[in-house]
Design an enzyme around this catalytic site. Structure first.
Site, PDB file in Angstrom:
ATOM      1  N   HIS A   1      45.841  48.964  33.703  1.00 43.10           N
ATOM      2  CA  HIS A   1      46.842  48.904  32.643  1.00 43.10           C
ATOM      3  C   HIS A   1      46.383  49.643  31.381  1.00 43.10           C
ATOM      4  CE1 HIS A   1      48.860  46.125  35.286  1.00 43.10           C
ATOM      5  NE2 HIS A   1      49.913  46.285  34.540  1.00 43.10           N
TER       6      HIS A   1
ATOM      7  N   HIS B   1      36.790  41.073  43.699  1.00 43.68           N
ATOM      8  CA  HIS B   1      36.200  40.824  42.389  1.00 43.68           C
ATOM      9  C   HIS B   1      36.849  39.643  41.691  1.00 43.68           C
ATOM     10  CE1 HIS B   1      34.818  41.343  38.280  1.00 43.68           C
ATOM     11  NE2 HIS B   1      33.841  42.065  38.777  1.00 43.68           N
TER      12      HIS B   1
ATOM     13  N   GLU C   1      35.180  36.244  40.544  1.00 42.82           N
ATOM     14  CA  GLU C   1      35.561  35.739  39.220  1.00 42.82           C
ATOM     15  C   GLU C   1      36.985  35.203  39.140  1.00 42.82           C
ATOM     16  OE1 GLU C   1      34.747  38.834  36.346  1.00 42.82           O
ATOM     17  OE2 GLU C   1      32.692  39.036  37.052  1.00 42.82           O
TER      18      GLU C   1
ATOM     19  N   HIS D   1      27.710  43.525  42.772  1.00 46.57           N
ATOM     20  CA  HIS D   1      28.319  42.299  43.309  1.00 46.57           C
ATOM     21  C   HIS D   1      28.037  42.155  44.804  1.00 46.57           C
ATOM     22  CE1 HIS D   1      30.260  40.956  39.725  1.00 46.57           C
ATOM     23  NE2 HIS D   1      30.947  42.069  39.571  1.00 46.57           N
TER      24      HIS D   1
END
Ligand code: CO
Length: 299
Positions: free
Chosen positions: A125, A184, A214, A246
């Site tokens: 965005h 994620h 998360e 990660h």
């Protein structure tokens, strides 16, 4: 959690479309024709500081070059932390805004920014908003397009899961063994994409699950479902562009909080697949589909 109803899926898909409603496809406005260079493709990824994860970016660039052999390709990373970390090691990578300013100075007229993120979340965005602003600057670009990230439609989610099941999960997987995808997750409303993916994964393969680091679904939810089902072995697959920090630490690491360690503690053997999604050509093809749509909109 696993028995998501159809109504919930519809709600999630609705949530997914909300942040995209304003996406008009084009973020530029009309300028008098001028002899600008271009077009140029700006590949925008979150970035990684893990050297082995670069394999994903090398593969993406090769495939983009193959699809658009005469088009200039540039890179930018959206993560400030990653850029700062790499700068300390002497590797200077532009933010999308700096990359766009450079392209503007160099006289390029048309730019397609390709989001190499997984979902239309915060990074996408921001990229879209700033791309639009660059498109509006006086004396600058004629046209700026921002192409969607990987998971931007119902169809792209189905295709991605099918590719994971057919090409990424190791062939030695036996019936009854699970596949756990590690997304994620985000505070952004687009976090709902992962729950939609869970619904779709379960429909495709009753032993395929989606968790996030998360966001939601949480890893605890996935672990509970595996234990309840009596699963004895699970393949862990990063649902991420690269197999970076990660994947190597939160998913496959030896720390007690890693997914692998927690599954081991719960009596479930786990096999991590340490490859980023972008290392697989059919996945890169999905990004290319989005890039081709944006390129076709150039006038
Ligand atoms: Co992160």
């Amino acid at each position: 959690m696993v028995n998501l109803t159809k109504q919930l899926l519809l709600f999630l898909v609705f949530m997914l479309t909300l942040p995209l409603a304003s996406w008009a496809g084009e973020a530029g406005h009309e300028h008098p024709a001028k002899d600008g260079k271009g077009p140029v493709i700006l590949l925008v990824t979150f970035g990684t500081s893990v050297p082995s994860a670069q394999a994903s970016f090398v593969n993406i660039e090769q495939q983009v070059k193959k699809a658009f052999p005469n088009t200039e390709i540039r890179w930018a990373y959206t993560s400030k932390i990653i850029r700062a970390k790499l700068a300390k090691e002497g590797q200077l990578i532009d933010s999308p805004e700096v990359a766009m300013a450079k392209l503007m100075d160099e006289g390029y007229a048309k730019v397609v920014m390709q989001s190499l993120h997984m979902i239309p979340g915060q990074e996408f965005h921001e990229l879209y908003a700033n791309g639009k602003l660059f498109g509006q600057m006086a004396g600058g670009f004629e046209q700026v397009m921002v192409a969607y990230p990987l998971l931007s439609s119902d169809e792209s989610m189905d295709k991605m899961l099918q590719i994971v099941a057919a090409k990424i999960v190791p062939k030695e997987r036996k019936p009854g063994e699970a596949v756990v995808l590690m997304g994620h997750g985000t505070h952004h409303p687009s976090d709902a994409v992962y729950s939609a993916l869970m619904y779709k994964a379960q429909k495709l393969d009753a032993n395929m699950y989606v968790g996030t680091v998360e966001g939601h679904p949480t890893f605890d939810e996935v672990k509970e479902a595996l234990v309840k089902k009596g699963v004895k072995k699970a393949y862990l697959v990063p649902l991420m562009t690269v197999a970076g920090d990660h994947a190597t630490n939160d998913m496959a690491g030896t720390e007690p909080e890693s997914w692998k360690s927690q599954l081991t503690k719960a009596g479930i053997e786990s096999v991590p697949v340490l490859k980023g999604l972008a290392e697989f050509d059919p996945i890169v093809e999905l990004w290319l589909d989005n890039l081709k749509v944006a390129m076709a909109h150039l006038q």
